[in-house]
Write a protein that holds these residues in place. Structure first.
Motif, short mmCIF file in Angstrom:
data_model
loop_
_atom_site.label_atom_id
_atom_site.label_comp_id
_atom_site.label_asym_id
_atom_site.label_seq_id
_atom_site.Cartn_x
_atom_site.Cartn_y
_atom_site.Cartn_z
N ALA A 1 17.03 -3.66 17.52
CA ALA A 1 15.97 -4.58 17.10
C ALA A 1 15.83 -4.58 15.57
CB ALA A 1 14.64 -4.18 17.75
N TYR A 2 15.80 -3.40 14.98
CA TYR A 2 15.63 -3.30 13.52
C TYR A 2 16.79 -3.99 12.80
CZ TYR A 2 14.66 -1.24 8.93
OH TYR A 2 14.39 -1.07 7.59
N SER A 3 18.03 -3.68 13.23
CA SER A 3 19.19 -4.27 12.57
C SER A 3 19.22 -5.79 12.74
CB SER A 3 20.49 -3.68 13.13
OG SER A 3 20.56 -2.31 12.82
N THR B 1 -0.80 -6.81 -0.79
CA THR B 1 -1.43 -6.96 0.52
C THR B 1 -0.85 -5.94 1.49
OG1 THR B 1 0.12 -8.51 1.59
CG2 THR B 1 -1.49 -9.47 0.07
N ASP B 2 -1.63 -5.64 2.53
CA ASP B 2 -1.17 -4.67 3.53
C ASP B 2 -2.16 -4.66 4.69
OD1 ASP B 2 -0.25 -2.00 4.75
OD2 ASP B 2 1.01 -2.07 2.97
N LEU B 3 -1.88 -3.86 5.69
CA LEU B 3 -2.84 -3.59 6.77
C LEU B 3 -3.67 -2.35 6.44
CD1 LEU B 3 -0.54 -3.94 9.94
CD2 LEU B 3 -2.19 -5.61 9.04
N TYR C 1 18.81 4.67 2.37
CA TYR C 1 17.72 5.59 2.74
C TYR C 1 16.86 5.90 1.51
CZ TYR C 1 19.54 6.28 7.40
OH TYR C 1 19.93 6.08 8.70
N ILE C 2 15.59 5.55 1.61
CA ILE C 2 14.66 5.75 0.50
C ILE C 2 13.54 6.65 1.01
CG2 ILE C 2 13.15 4.61 -1.16
CD1 ILE C 2 16.12 3.79 -1.40
N ASP C 3 13.17 7.61 0.19
CA ASP C 3 12.17 8.61 0.58
C ASP C 3 10.77 7.99 0.57
OD1 ASP C 3 10.96 10.90 1.27
OD2 ASP C 3 11.58 12.05 -0.51
N THR C 4 10.38 7.41 1.70
CA THR C 4 9.05 6.78 1.86
C THR C 4 8.43 7.29 3.16
OG1 THR C 4 9.79 4.94 3.23
CG2 THR C 4 9.98 4.64 0.84
N PRO C 5 7.16 6.97 3.40
CA PRO C 5 6.54 7.36 4.68
C PRO C 5 7.31 6.85 5.90
CG PRO C 5 4.85 6.72 3.12
CD PRO C 5 6.17 6.42 2.45
N ALA D 1 0.82 -1.23 0.00
CA ALA D 1 0.00 0.00 0.00
C ALA D 1 0.84 1.26 0.00
CB ALA D 1 -0.92 0.01 1.22
N SER D 2 2.15 1.15 0.23
CA SER D 2 2.95 2.35 0.50
C SER D 2 4.40 2.14 0.02
CB SER D 2 2.92 2.61 2.01
OG SER D 2 3.74 3.69 2.37
N GLY D 3 5.08 3.24 -0.19
CA GLY D 3 6.54 3.25 -0.35
C GLY D 3 7.08 2.25 -1.37
N ILE D 4 8.03 1.46 -0.94
CA ILE D 4 8.74 0.53 -1.82
C ILE D 4 7.79 -0.55 -2.37
CG2 ILE D 4 10.49 -1.31 -1.80
CD1 ILE D 4 12.04 0.50 0.27
N GLY D 5 6.89 -1.05 -1.52
CA GLY D 5 5.95 -2.09 -1.97
C GLY D 5 5.02 -1.56 -3.04
N1 LIG Z 1 12.61 3.53 3.37
C1 LIG Z 1 13.85 3.15 3.66
O1 LIG Z 1 14.76 3.96 3.75
C2 LIG Z 1 14.14 1.69 3.89
C3 LIG Z 1 15.49 1.32 3.98
C4 LIG Z 1 15.81 -0.02 4.17
C5 LIG Z 1 14.81 -0.96 4.25
N2 LIG Z 1 13.51 -0.57 4.18
C6 LIG Z 1 12.49 -1.62 4.27
O2 LIG Z 1 11.65 -1.53 3.14
C7 LIG Z 1 10.38 -2.10 3.44
C8 LIG Z 1 9.29 -1.15 2.98
O3 LIG Z 1 9.41 0.04 3.73
P1 LIG Z 1 8.98 1.48 3.18
O4 LIG Z 1 10.12 2.38 3.39
O5 LIG Z 1 8.35 1.36 1.86
O6 LIG Z 1 7.91 1.88 4.33
P2 LIG Z 1 6.36 2.18 4.31
O7 LIG Z 1 6.01 2.46 5.71
O8 LIG Z 1 6.05 3.18 3.25
O9 LIG Z 1 5.71 0.78 3.85
C9 LIG Z 1 5.67 -0.34 4.69
C10 LIG Z 1 4.30 -0.98 4.53
O10 LIG Z 1 4.28 -2.20 5.32
C11 LIG Z 1 2.98 -2.27 5.92
N3 LIG Z 1 3.02 -3.12 7.10
C12 LIG Z 1 3.56 -2.82 8.32
N4 LIG Z 1 3.32 -3.82 9.18
C13 LIG Z 1 2.61 -4.78 8.49
C14 LIG Z 1 2.08 -6.04 8.84
N5 LIG Z 1 2.20 -6.55 10.09
N6 LIG Z 1 1.43 -6.76 7.88
C15 LIG Z 1 1.28 -6.26 6.64
N7 LIG Z 1 1.76 -5.06 6.25
C16 LIG Z 1 2.42 -4.33 7.18
C17 LIG Z 1 2.63 -0.83 6.25
O11 LIG Z 1 1.24 -0.67 6.44
C18 LIG Z 1 3.15 -0.09 5.04
O12 LIG Z 1 2.17 0.06 4.03
C19 LIG Z 1 10.39 -2.37 4.94
O13 LIG Z 1 10.67 -3.74 5.16
C20 LIG Z 1 11.53 -1.51 5.43
O14 LIG Z 1 12.10 -1.98 6.63
C21 LIG Z 1 13.15 0.74 3.99
#
Ligand SMILES: NC(=O)c1ccc[n+]([C@@H]2O[C@H](COP(=O)([O-])OP(=O)(O)OC[C@H]3O[C@@H](n4cnc5c(N)ncnc54)[C@H](O)[C@@H]3O)[C@@H](O)[C@H]2O)c1
Length: 254
Positions: free
Chosen positions: A154-156, A36-38, A189-193, A15-19
């Motif tokens: 935790a994240y790492s 899929t998403d929440l 670092y990717i420009d996402t929410p 629903a957001s960002g990279i996905g």
């Molecule tokens: N943006 C960055 O800089 C960056 C860098 C490295 C890794 N990542 C990874 O990339 C992936 C996507 O992140 P993004 O930056 O697009 O963030 P985002 O917040 O835009 O998107 C993440 C999506 O995951 C969904 N989500 C969260 N918990 C969930 C669950 N339990 N079940 C189903 N969906 C769930 C959220 O609703 C959201 O739509 C993540 O795994 C994040 O850790 C992001």
């Protein structure tokens, strides 16, 4: 012909960002996308946008930490489309910057549950679904799955887990003679929410610090990661498994 024409792709966190960017790109390149998403309203909007642009997409509510939900989503994908060729385990949550000696066990477990248990469940049900037909499983790790940073224990740890889970399962699939390729992608670092939230919490200095840490002077865009996932998902990557694709504007090169 698109680079993933005729393939069926399941994308979590779509629903957001990279996905979202990956769902849109794979659909542009000919895949049928199940995202899929929440977040149901934005998720339905992404699917509707893809269909309006001439692509094939549907949306499902799906908590990646819930095994029964995985069975349902994969089962419905198979009954609707007959196969699963690409699984992008991408849903994840970021950290709030907690020092390890102040980190609660609940926070640790919540991060592990979404970022690592969620990927394990995806890999488990993805391998089951692809056993006969083969396929590609790609999971989103991070630069923080490869190097450490303060206040990200935790994240790492969760993202480092994704990296080696990927390699173990890639070897397992190869040893079993399954034509399933398993790879991880490591965004910088990717420009996402997700990053926007961190910047909001940290203020302008946080944004400044992130930009200063970027060798190329700027953050990446979600599409930069989507292009890498497209490659790993396509037949162009037929000899690629167990690999980690870093897309980070040079962050890890220092
Ligand atoms: N943006 C960055 O800089 C960056 C860098 C490295 C890794 N990542 C990874 O990339 C992936 C996507 O992140 P993004 O930056 O697009 O963030 P985002 O917040 O835009 O998107 C993440 C999506 O995951 C969904 N989500 C969260 N918990 C969930 C669950 N339990 N079940 C189903 N969906 C769930 C959220 O609703 C959201 O739509 C993540 O795994 C994040 O850790 C992001």
């Amino acid at each position: 012909m698109g680079r993933v024409a005729g393939k069926v792709a399941l994308i979590t966190g779509g629903a957001s960002g990279i996905g979202r960017a990956t769902a849109e790109l794979l659909a542009e390149e000919g895949a049928t996308v199940v995202l899929t998403d929440l977040q149901d309203v934005p998720g339905e909007d992404v699917a509707a946008g893809i269909r309006a642009a001439g692509g094939k997409a549907s949306y499902f509510h799906h908590d990646v930490t819930d095994e029964a939900a995985w069975e349902k989503v994969v089962g419905e994908t198979l009954s609707e489309h007959g196969r699963l060729d690409i699984l992008f385990n991408n849903a994840g949550i970021g950290g709030t910057g907690v020092p390890v000696d102040e980190m609660s066990l609940d926070y640790w477990r919540q991060t592990m549950s979404v970022n690592l248990d969620g990927v394990f469940l995806g890999v488990k049900h993805g391998v089951r679904a692809m056993t006969e037909t083969g396929g590609a499983i790609i999971s989103t790790s991070s630069i923080l799955g490869m190097v450490g940073a303060p206040n990200t224990a935790a994240y790492s740890a969760s993202k480092g887990g994704v990296r080696l889970l990927t390699k173990a399962v890639a070897m397992e699939c190869a040893a079993r003679g399954l034509n399933i390729r398993v790879c991880s992608v490591h965004p910088g670092y990717i420009d996402t929410p997700m990053v926007g939230g961190a910047i909001q919490r940290g203020g302008p200095e946080r944004r400044e610090a992130i930009l200063k840490s970027q060798p190329m002077g700027q953050m990446g865009e979600p599409r930069d990661i989507a292009e890498g996932v497209l490659y790993l998902a396509s037949d162009a990557a037929k000899f690629v498994s167990g690999s980690e694709l870093i897309i980070d504007g040079g962050f890890l090169a220092r």
